[in-house]
Design a protein around this motif. Structure first.
Motif, PDB file in Angstrom:
ATOM      1  N   ALA A 204      15.441 -17.663 -16.435  1.00  0.00           N
ATOM      2  CA  ALA A 204      16.492 -18.087 -15.592  1.00  0.00           C
ATOM      3  C   ALA A 204      15.919 -19.011 -14.598  1.00  0.00           C
ATOM      4  N   LEU A 205      14.759 -19.020 -14.388  1.00  0.00           N
ATOM      5  CA  LEU A 205      13.902 -19.933 -13.511  1.00  0.00           C
ATOM      6  C   LEU A 205      13.785 -21.199 -14.267  1.00  0.00           C
ATOM      7  N   VAL A 206      13.448 -21.243 -15.773  1.00  0.00           N
ATOM      8  CA  VAL A 206      13.528 -22.408 -16.441  1.00  0.00           C
ATOM      9  C   VAL A 206      14.689 -23.190 -16.232  1.00  0.00           C
ATOM     10  N   LYS A 207      15.801 -22.557 -16.463  1.00  0.00           N
ATOM     11  CA  LYS A 207      17.123 -23.141 -16.221  1.00  0.00           C
ATOM     12  C   LYS A 207      17.217 -23.956 -14.929  1.00  0.00           C
ATOM     13  N   LYS A 208      16.596 -23.330 -13.996  1.00  0.00           N
ATOM     14  CA  LYS A 208      16.664 -24.027 -12.569  1.00  0.00           C
ATOM     15  C   LYS A 208      15.700 -25.252 -12.371  1.00  0.00           C
ATOM     16  N   GLY A 209      14.836 -25.456 -13.490  1.00  0.00           N
ATOM     17  CA  GLY A 209      13.683 -26.306 -13.427  1.00  0.00           C
ATOM     18  C   GLY A 209      12.468 -25.846 -12.697  1.00  0.00           C
ATOM     19  N   GLU A 210      12.517 -24.601 -12.358  1.00  0.00           N
ATOM     20  CA  GLU A 210      11.201 -24.011 -11.678  1.00  0.00           C
ATOM     21  C   GLU A 210      10.178 -23.653 -12.685  1.00  0.00           C
ATOM     22  N   GLN A 211       9.520 -24.443 -13.314  1.00  0.00           N
ATOM     23  CA  GLN A 211       8.649 -24.115 -14.664  1.00  0.00           C
ATOM     24  C   GLN A 211       7.422 -23.535 -13.874  1.00  0.00           C
ATOM     25  N   LYS A 212       6.887 -23.789 -12.944  1.00  0.00           N
ATOM     26  CA  LYS A 212       5.578 -23.168 -12.594  1.00  0.00           C
ATOM     27  C   LYS A 212       5.927 -21.440 -12.059  1.00  0.00           C
ATOM     28  N   LYS A 213       7.089 -21.486 -11.416  1.00  0.00           N
ATOM     29  CA  LYS A 213       7.624 -19.935 -11.109  1.00  0.00           C
ATOM     30  C   LYS A 213       7.811 -19.012 -12.471  1.00  0.00           C
ATOM     31  N   ALA A 214       8.246 -19.867 -13.359  1.00  0.00           N
ATOM     32  CA  ALA A 214       8.791 -19.283 -14.650  1.00  0.00           C
ATOM     33  C   ALA A 214       7.238 -18.731 -15.101  1.00  0.00           C
ATOM     34  N   ILE A 215       6.372 -19.697 -15.209  1.00  0.00           N
ATOM     35  CA  ILE A 215       4.973 -19.251 -15.950  1.00  0.00           C
ATOM     36  C   ILE A 215       4.480 -18.108 -15.363  1.00  0.00           C
ATOM     37  N   GLU A 216       4.784 -17.932 -14.057  1.00  0.00           N
ATOM     38  CA  GLU A 216       4.329 -16.560 -13.518  1.00  0.00           C
ATOM     39  C   GLU A 216       5.149 -15.483 -13.881  1.00  0.00           C
ATOM     40  N   LYS A 217       6.298 -15.473 -14.118  1.00  0.00           N
ATOM     41  CA  LYS A 217       7.100 -14.461 -14.505  1.00  0.00           C
ATOM     42  C   LYS A 217       7.039 -14.172 -15.961  1.00  0.00           C
TER      43      LYS A 217
END
Length: 310
Positions: A204-217
């Motif tokens: 879901a974070l990737v779809k929002k363009g928040e790659q760094k937060k996605a990496i953490e997840k």
């Protein structure tokens, strides 16, 4: 008067079959396993596991003798008695492959990898079937496959325990059935669920363009389930986005250890190698990918780009 000869028990007949198998006397081994099956039936002992092994052993004899149709029949019986038995899956896959029933062989190899992802024969078989099916059915070959059964976690744990317990035993098996004797600890249902939730949050974070937060997840997800190939390929994509190319390579390495023909892992590792100026490694990954999917347009385009720079 001559003494009446004592009839052999099913266990003695099974052992005799094993001995014949080891010395390459596959026809005699099959007959002894048949006798053992009859004796076990007559004994009235309700033992699905023992009967499954006998049918699987006889299937191995049939496979070695080139009697692939009978091998499939025995594996079917064995797998009805004990679902998802790895040896029976691999033997049936090899028989299907010999019978040119490649889709069914692919399904069995992939199912075996769900039980134990460290089986070289299953990885090799999957790669062979992928190449053949690509040639036969084209790039959309996966759409023509029957559904791959999902192996329940409880079954995976039980079979892994059995495999650990019998790793030192010498059960007959054809060459196709070599397995490594290393097993990753089983993941609990609870951990699988936690890992899945965290992975979906990363998506879901990737779809929002928040790659760094996605990496953490994704990193949190892998703590709960380190065998989920798509989590590695998803995190690799994020690393590419934030220009952490070495980390992307490492994630693709992990993914390819689980699934050696994973298209996304090969392509993303090729992209990372390109950015790291490692043209040779990039080309190798793209060539490996194109052996699996010869008409993959993204890979063909990237290969053309990097070869121009040589």
């Amino acid at each position: 008067m001559p003494q009446k000869r004592r009839s052999q028990s099913w266990t003695e007949l099974k052992q005799a079959g094993n001995e014949r198998f080891k010395t390459g006397q596959y026809g005699e081994a099959a007959e002894l396993y048949s006798q053992a099956i009859r004796e076990l039936d007559k004994s009235g002992k309700k033992s699905p596991e023992d009967l499954s092994i006998l049918h699987s052993n006889r299937a191995a004899s049939y496979l070695k003798d080139g009697n692939c149709g009978e091998c499939v029949k025995d594996c079917n019986v064995s797998l009805e008695l004990v679902p998802f038995g790895v040896k029976s899956l691999l033997r049936r896959a090899a028989a299907y492959e010999a019978l040119e029933r490649y889709r069914l062989a692919y399904i069995d190899y992939k199912t075996a990898l769900q039980v134990d992802c460290n089986i070289p024969a299953a990885h090799d078989g999957t790669n062979r079937m992928t190449k053949v099916l690509t040639e036969v059915d084209g790039p959309s070959w996966r759409e023509k496959l029957p559904p791959i059964p999902t192996v329940p976690l409880a079954v995976r744990e039980k079979l892994a325990q059995q495999a650990r317990g019998t790793a030192a035993q010498t059960n007959p098996a054809p060459q196709h059935n070599g397995t490594r004797q290393t097993h990753k600890p089983a993941v609990s249902d609870q951990d699988l669920k936690k890992g899945q939730v965290l992975k979906e949050e990363g998506n879901a974070l990737v779809k929002k363009g928040e790659q760094k937060k996605a990496i953490e997840k994704y990193s949190q997800s892998l703590k709960y389930n380190a065998a989920e190939v798509t989590t590695y390929t998803n995190r690799a994509l994020c690393y590419l986005s934030v220009k952490q190319y070495r980390e992307a390579v490492r994630d693709c390495d992990e993914a390819l250890m689980i699934d050696s023909s994973n298209i996304k892992a090969l392509y993303r590792r090729a992209q990372a190698h390109k950015e790291l100026k490692d043209v040779k490694a990039c080309v190798e990954d793209l060539n490996s990918l194109l052996k699996v999917e010869p008409k993959n347009s993204a890979a063909l385009k990237l290969l053309q780009e990097v070869q121009k720079k040589k």
